[in-house]
Scaffold this motif. Structure first.
Motif, PDB file in Angstrom:
ATOM      1  N   UNK A 173       0.834  -1.194   0.000  1.00 18.31           N
ATOM      2  CA  UNK A 173       0.000   0.000   0.000  1.00 18.31           C
ATOM      3  C   UNK A 173       0.873   1.250   0.000  1.00 18.31           C
ATOM      4  N   UNK A 174       0.483   2.238  -0.807  1.00 14.89           N
ATOM      5  CA  UNK A 174       1.237   3.490  -0.855  1.00 14.89           C
ATOM      6  C   UNK A 174       0.945   4.325   0.386  1.00 14.89           C
ATOM      7  N   UNK A 175       1.832   5.276   0.646  1.00 16.58           N
ATOM      8  CA  UNK A 175       1.639   6.132   1.820  1.00 16.58           C
ATOM      9  C   UNK A 175       0.386   6.986   1.672  1.00 16.58           C
ATOM     10  N   UNK A 176       0.143   7.507   0.457  1.00 12.61           N
ATOM     11  CA  UNK A 176      -1.031   8.365   0.271  1.00 12.61           C
ATOM     12  C   UNK A 176      -2.326   7.584   0.463  1.00 12.61           C
ATOM     13  N   UNK A 177      -2.367   6.348  -0.024  1.00 15.84           N
ATOM     14  CA  UNK A 177      -3.571   5.534   0.159  1.00 15.84           C
ATOM     15  C   UNK A 177      -3.726   5.133   1.625  1.00 15.84           C
ATOM     16  N   UNK A 178      -2.631   4.778   2.256  1.00 14.65           N
ATOM     17  CA  UNK A 178      -2.653   4.414   3.676  1.00 14.65           C
ATOM     18  C   UNK A 178      -3.224   5.560   4.509  1.00 14.65           C
ATOM     19  N   UNK A 179      -2.725   6.776   4.266  1.00 16.50           N
ATOM     20  CA  UNK A 179      -3.197   7.937   5.024  1.00 16.50           C
ATOM     21  C   UNK A 179      -4.675   8.202   4.769  1.00 16.50           C
ATOM     22  N   UNK A 180      -5.086   8.080   3.508  1.00 13.66           N
ATOM     23  CA  UNK A 180      -6.477   8.345   3.150  1.00 13.66           C
ATOM     24  C   UNK A 180      -7.415   7.320   3.785  1.00 13.66           C
ATOM     25  N   UNK A 181      -7.019   6.068   3.783  1.00 11.87           N
ATOM     26  CA  UNK A 181      -7.854   5.024   4.384  1.00 11.87           C
ATOM     27  C   UNK A 181      -7.941   5.210   5.897  1.00 11.87           C
ATOM     28  N   UNK A 182      -6.843   5.574   6.517  1.00 11.42           N
ATOM     29  CA  UNK A 182      -6.867   5.801   7.964  1.00 11.42           C
ATOM     30  C   UNK A 182      -7.845   6.921   8.313  1.00 11.42           C
TER      31      UNK A 182
END
Length: 266
Positions: free
Chosen positions: A211-220
Motif C-alpha cells: 500500500x502506498x503512503x497516500x492511500x494508507x493515510x487516506x484510508x486511515x
C-alpha cells in the motif's frame, strides 16, 4: 451504468476506499460497482453488485473481467475502474458533460478524462494529432493503441471484452499485463479518446502489492479497517494528474471567502 472493478478479496479494504472516494467526490454518480469476489461476498444494492469470479492470482484476471462482462452487450457503456487507483479530485460537472457526449456519440468507444504521464509527456508517441471539439467546448485527442487503458475511464463493453479475450489467459503478473497489452492489435473502430485538458487527480493505491503512503493515510482518515497485510505502507506518495492553474487559483480564492470555523471554548 455498471462500473467494472478490477480487484480480488485480499484488496477488499482498498476497493471499499476507492468506492467511498467516489461517493465523497461525486455524491450523485451514476455507477453501480460490479465487484468480483472469490470467497468474500457482500450485500447487493443499487450501487454495489458482487459477482463470484476467479481472481485470487494474476493468472485469473482475464477470466474474472470477462465474467463481470458476461451478461452485458458489446455496445453498452461501462466505467472501468481498477482498485489500484482511487480519485482524489474530480471536476464532476465537466466529467458529467463529457460522459453524456460520449454516450451519445456513435464513433467513440472510450473516453479518459485524466491526461497524465505518457499522454501528456509523449503526445507524438501516444496520440493522433487531430483534435475533436465537443459541443461543450472541450478538446478530445484520440489515443493510439492501448495507452493508459488501466486508468479509470468510460469504455464500451466490446473494448474490454476484446482486450481481455486477446490477453494471454494466464499472465504471470499484473505488471506483466502492461507489457503484454502492447502485443494486442487494437481494431481501428475502437476509438479511444482523452481530454486535452485534465479533469481529475488519482492516487495509486498499491505498488507491487504494498500500500502506498497516500492511500494508507487516506484510508486511515476514512475509518475503514485495514487488514494486517496493509498496516504498513511503502512510504511512497504516488499520484497522477494535475488540475489546471485556473482551478487551483479558484479553489484558493473561494477558500478565502469561506468563514473560518469557530473554535470551541473549553
Amino acid at each position: 451504468m455498471k462500473a467494472i472493478v478490477l480487484t480480488f478479496d485480499r484488496h477488499r479494504a482498498i476497493t471499499q476506499h476507492m468506492i467511498l472516494q467516489y461517493e465523497r467526490l461525486w455524491p450523485d454518480h451514476p455507477f453501480c460497482f460490479r465487484i468480483p469476489y472469490q470467497n468474500l461476498g457482500g450485500v447487493n444494492s443499487d450501487q454495489l453488485e458482487y459477482i463470484k469470479t476467479p481472481g485470487e492470482t494474476p493468472e485469473d484476471i482475464p477470466a474474472a473481467v470477462l465474467q463481470l462482462l458476461a451478461d452485458l452487450p458489446d455496445e453498452e457503456w461501462v466505467y472501468w475502474c481498477s482498485d489500484d487507483k482511487y480519485p482524489i479530485r474530480l471536476e464532476i460537472e465537466r466529467i458529467g458533460e463529457l460522459m453524456t457526449y460520449a454516450l451519445e456519440t456513435a464513433d467513440i468507444s472510450g473516453l479518459l478524462f485524466c491526461r497524465t504521464r505518457v499522454t501528456l509527456d509523449q503526445p507524438v508517441l501516444t496520440l493522433y494529432p487531430k483534435e475533436r471539439l465537443t459541443p461543450g467546448g472541450d478538446v478530445l485527442l484520440e489515443r493510439r493503441s492501448w495507452y493508459q487503458i488501466w486508468i479509470h475511464q468510460f469504455l464500451r463493453v466490446k473494448v474490454l471484452r476484446y482486450f481481455f479475450t486477446k490477453m494471454p489467459p494466464h499472465p504471470p503478473s499484473a505488471k506483466a499485463m502492461d507489457e503484454l497489452k502492447n502485443e494486442i492489435v487494437k481494431p481501428d473502430d475502437f476509438r479511444l479518446f482523452v481530454t486535452k485538458e485534465n479533469f481529475a487527480v488519482f492516487g495509486e493505491s498499491t505498488q507491487r502489492g504494498h500500500i502506498t503512503q497516500n492511500c494508507f493515510d487516506s484510508i486511515k482518515r476514512s475509518g475503514i479497517e485495514l487488514p494486517e497485510w496493509f498496516r504498513r505502507s511503502n512510504g511512497q506518495y504516488v499520484t497522477m494528474g494535475e488540475l489546471p492553474r485556473w482551478h487551483r487559483s479558484w479553489t484558493k480564492w473561494t477558500r478565502r471567502l469561506l468563514p473560518l470555523p469557530r473554535r470551541k471554548r473549553n
